[in-house]
Design a protein around this motif. Structure first.
Motif, PDB file in Angstrom:
ATOM      1  N   SER A 182       0.832  -1.218   0.000  1.00  0.00           N
ATOM      2  CA  SER A 182       0.000   0.000   0.000  1.00  0.00           C
ATOM      3  C   SER A 182       0.861   1.260   0.000  1.00  0.00           C
ATOM      4  N   GLU A 183       1.970   1.218   0.734  1.00  0.00           N
ATOM      5  CA  GLU A 183       2.848   2.394   0.771  1.00  0.00           C
ATOM      6  C   GLU A 183       3.529   2.620  -0.579  1.00  0.00           C
ATOM      7  N   LYS A 184       3.858   1.543  -1.270  1.00  0.00           N
ATOM      8  CA  LYS A 184       4.436   1.669  -2.615  1.00  0.00           C
ATOM      9  C   LYS A 184       3.414   2.316  -3.554  1.00  0.00           C
ATOM     10  N   LEU A 185       2.174   1.864  -3.441  1.00  0.00           N
ATOM     11  CA  LEU A 185       1.091   2.415  -4.266  1.00  0.00           C
ATOM     12  C   LEU A 185       0.880   3.896  -3.925  1.00  0.00           C
TER      13      LEU A 185
ATOM     14  N   LEU B 123     -12.684 -15.184  -3.943  1.00  0.00           N
ATOM     15  CA  LEU B 123     -13.780 -14.953  -3.003  1.00  0.00           C
ATOM     16  C   LEU B 123     -13.619 -13.617  -2.262  1.00  0.00           C
ATOM     17  N   ALA B 124     -12.398 -13.347  -1.811  1.00  0.00           N
ATOM     18  CA  ALA B 124     -12.157 -12.115  -1.042  1.00  0.00           C
ATOM     19  C   ALA B 124     -12.384 -10.879  -1.905  1.00  0.00           C
ATOM     20  N   THR B 125     -11.928 -10.921  -3.145  1.00  0.00           N
ATOM     21  CA  THR B 125     -12.097  -9.720  -3.978  1.00  0.00           C
ATOM     22  C   THR B 125     -13.572  -9.543  -4.353  1.00  0.00           C
ATOM     23  N   ILE B 126     -14.284 -10.657  -4.541  1.00  0.00           N
ATOM     24  CA  ILE B 126     -15.731 -10.564  -4.833  1.00  0.00           C
ATOM     25  C   ILE B 126     -16.457 -10.000  -3.615  1.00  0.00           C
ATOM     26  N   GLN B 127     -16.054 -10.480  -2.440  1.00  0.00           N
ATOM     27  CA  GLN B 127     -16.656 -10.018  -1.175  1.00  0.00           C
ATOM     28  C   GLN B 127     -16.483  -8.492  -1.024  1.00  0.00           C
ATOM     29  N   LEU B 128     -15.271  -8.005  -1.278  1.00  0.00           N
ATOM     30  CA  LEU B 128     -15.007  -6.570  -1.166  1.00  0.00           C
ATOM     31  C   LEU B 128     -15.762  -5.796  -2.246  1.00  0.00           C
ATOM     32  N   ARG B 129     -15.746  -6.343  -3.442  1.00  0.00           N
ATOM     33  CA  ARG B 129     -16.425  -5.672  -4.554  1.00  0.00           C
ATOM     34  C   ARG B 129     -17.925  -5.556  -4.279  1.00  0.00           C
ATOM     35  N   ASN B 130     -18.535  -6.648  -3.826  1.00  0.00           N
ATOM     36  CA  ASN B 130     -19.976  -6.615  -3.532  1.00  0.00           C
ATOM     37  C   ASN B 130     -20.287  -5.592  -2.451  1.00  0.00           C
ATOM     38  N   GLY B 131     -19.445  -5.561  -1.404  1.00  0.00           N
ATOM     39  CA  GLY B 131     -19.673  -4.643  -0.284  1.00  0.00           C
ATOM     40  C   GLY B 131     -19.624  -3.190  -0.730  1.00  0.00           C
ATOM     41  N   LEU B 132     -18.688  -2.867  -1.615  1.00  0.00           N
ATOM     42  CA  LEU B 132     -18.542  -1.481  -2.054  1.00  0.00           C
ATOM     43  C   LEU B 132     -19.568  -1.121  -3.132  1.00  0.00           C
ATOM     44  N   GLU B 133     -19.894  -2.063  -3.991  1.00  0.00           N
ATOM     45  CA  GLU B 133     -20.936  -1.781  -4.998  1.00  0.00           C
ATOM     46  C   GLU B 133     -22.292  -1.578  -4.317  1.00  0.00           C
ATOM     47  N   ALA B 134     -22.506  -2.274  -3.211  1.00  0.00           N
ATOM     48  CA  ALA B 134     -23.767  -2.097  -2.462  1.00  0.00           C
ATOM     49  C   ALA B 134     -23.872  -0.683  -1.896  1.00  0.00           C
ATOM     50  N   LYS B 135     -22.739   0.026  -1.807  1.00  0.00           N
ATOM     51  CA  LYS B 135     -22.749   1.402  -1.314  1.00  0.00           C
ATOM     52  C   LYS B 135     -22.759   2.389  -2.474  1.00  0.00           C
ATOM     53  N   GLY B 136     -23.094   1.902  -3.666  1.00  0.00           N
ATOM     54  CA  GLY B 136     -23.243   2.779  -4.837  1.00  0.00           C
ATOM     55  C   GLY B 136     -21.931   3.171  -5.482  1.00  0.00           C
ATOM     56  N   MET B 137     -20.869   2.406  -5.216  1.00  0.00           N
ATOM     57  CA  MET B 137     -19.553   2.747  -5.771  1.00  0.00           C
ATOM     58  C   MET B 137     -19.277   1.970  -7.057  1.00  0.00           C
ATOM     59  N   GLU B 138     -18.327   2.512  -7.850  1.00  0.00           N
ATOM     60  CA  GLU B 138     -18.054   1.960  -9.180  1.00  0.00           C
ATOM     61  C   GLU B 138     -16.665   1.300  -9.226  1.00  0.00           C
ATOM     62  N   PHE B 139     -16.643   0.020  -9.553  1.00  0.00           N
ATOM     63  CA  PHE B 139     -15.405  -0.771  -9.559  1.00  0.00           C
ATOM     64  C   PHE B 139     -14.451  -0.330 -10.676  1.00  0.00           C
ATOM     65  N   VAL B 140     -13.178  -0.125 -10.321  1.00  0.00           N
ATOM     66  CA  VAL B 140     -12.157   0.221 -11.319  1.00  0.00           C
ATOM     67  C   VAL B 140     -11.270  -0.993 -11.599  1.00  0.00           C
ATOM     68  N   ASP B 141     -10.694  -1.566 -10.549  1.00  0.00           N
ATOM     69  CA  ASP B 141      -9.750  -2.678 -10.773  1.00  0.00           C
ATOM     70  C   ASP B 141      -9.413  -3.350  -9.438  1.00  0.00           C
TER      71      ASP B 141
ATOM     72  N   ILE C  73       4.272  -5.158 -10.404  1.00  0.00           N
ATOM     73  CA  ILE C  73       2.812  -5.324 -10.562  1.00  0.00           C
ATOM     74  C   ILE C  73       2.098  -4.117  -9.951  1.00  0.00           C
ATOM     75  N   THR C  74       2.604  -3.653  -8.812  1.00  0.00           N
ATOM     76  CA  THR C  74       1.981  -2.516  -8.118  1.00  0.00           C
ATOM     77  C   THR C  74       2.162  -1.222  -8.918  1.00  0.00           C
ATOM     78  N   LYS C  75       3.346  -1.048  -9.488  1.00  0.00           N
ATOM     79  CA  LYS C  75       3.593   0.163 -10.302  1.00  0.00           C
ATOM     80  C   LYS C  75       2.661   0.191 -11.500  1.00  0.00           C
ATOM     81  N   ASN C  76       2.445  -0.963 -12.099  1.00  0.00           N
ATOM     82  CA  ASN C  76       1.560  -1.066 -13.263  1.00  0.00           C
ATOM     83  C   ASN C  76       0.116  -0.732 -12.861  1.00  0.00           C
ATOM     84  N   PHE C  77      -0.311  -1.263 -11.731  1.00  0.00           N
ATOM     85  CA  PHE C  77      -1.661  -1.018 -11.209  1.00  0.00           C
ATOM     86  C   PHE C  77      -1.850   0.484 -10.922  1.00  0.00           C
ATOM     87  N   ALA C  78      -0.798   1.132 -10.419  1.00  0.00           N
ATOM     88  CA  ALA C  78      -0.870   2.550 -10.037  1.00  0.00           C
ATOM     89  C   ALA C  78      -1.226   3.461 -11.219  1.00  0.00           C
TER      90      ALA C  78
END
Ligand SMILES: Cc1cc2nc3c(=O)[nH]c(=O)nc-3n(C[C@H](O)[C@H](O)[C@H](O)COP(=O)(O)O)c2cc1C
Length: 156
Positions: free
Chosen positions: A18-21, A111-129, A146-151
């Motif tokens: 996270s600090e690299k990002l 499963l974890a990324t789907i769980q997080l995605r569902n939780g945030l989409e339920a709050k009206g947010m838009e998934f980027v990546d 990989i992190t630099k590319n994601f950034a």
């Protein structure tokens, strides 16, 4: 894009990524910290059961931001109880963008990324990546590239 990184890290690996990002995208960071720690087995069981743990005060009102990146380790194939509580406490989320970053010792985060995605989409947010750093990417050091590319996606 004005971005907030919300990071939970128990042993420091997710925080390192996270600090690299943060350094790449010049984002603000807030730390998600459970009020109390629990034993390993309790951690795994509570994560598996998708329980919530009380967390210390941190930035939960994201009105000032365009984008939120939620960062979490994987416990028992899922996100962690403190992060689930954080999602619940988030305010002014509607129409904001989000991404998720997870780290794990092994592999297989779906499963974890789907769980997080569902939780945030339920709050009206838009998934980027999503960014998934598995155990081998941590060991080989590949996580950094990989992190630099994601950034890049948050640097417009
Ligand atoms: C209670 C617990 C459960 C875990 N469960 C998994 C798992 O199901 N799969 C996996 O790949 N790693 C698992 N791990 C390993 C962590 O996900 C991994 O070490 C992560 O990078 C740690 O991040 P941190 O240092 O930010 O806390 C688990 C770790 C703990 C403490």
């Amino acid at each position: 894009m004005k971005t907030l990184i919300a990071c939970y890290s128990h042993t420091g690996k997710t925080l390192t990524v996270s600090e690299k990002l943060q350094e790449q995208i010049k984002a603000d960071m807030t730390r998600i910290e459970p009020v109390k720690d629990r034993w390993y087995v309790i951690k795994a069981i509570h994560a598996y059961l998708e329980k919530k743990w009380p967390i210390k005060p941190c930035i939960t009102d994201i009105d000032d931001y365009d984008c939120l990146i939620v960062c979490s380790p994987i416990w028992a194939g899922r996100t962690t109880p403190g992060v689930i509580q954080y999602l619940e406490e988030l305010e002014n989320t509607s129409g904001k963008k989000f991404a998720v970053l997870v780290t794990m010792g092994g592999d297989g985060s779906e499963l974890a990324t789907i769980q997080l995605r569902n939780g945030l989409e339920a709050k009206g947010m838009e998934f980027v990546d999503k960014l998934v750093i598995n155990g081998s990417a941590q060991k080989s050091g590949e996580w950094e590239a990989i992190t630099k590319n994601f950034a890049q996606k948050f640097m417009e």
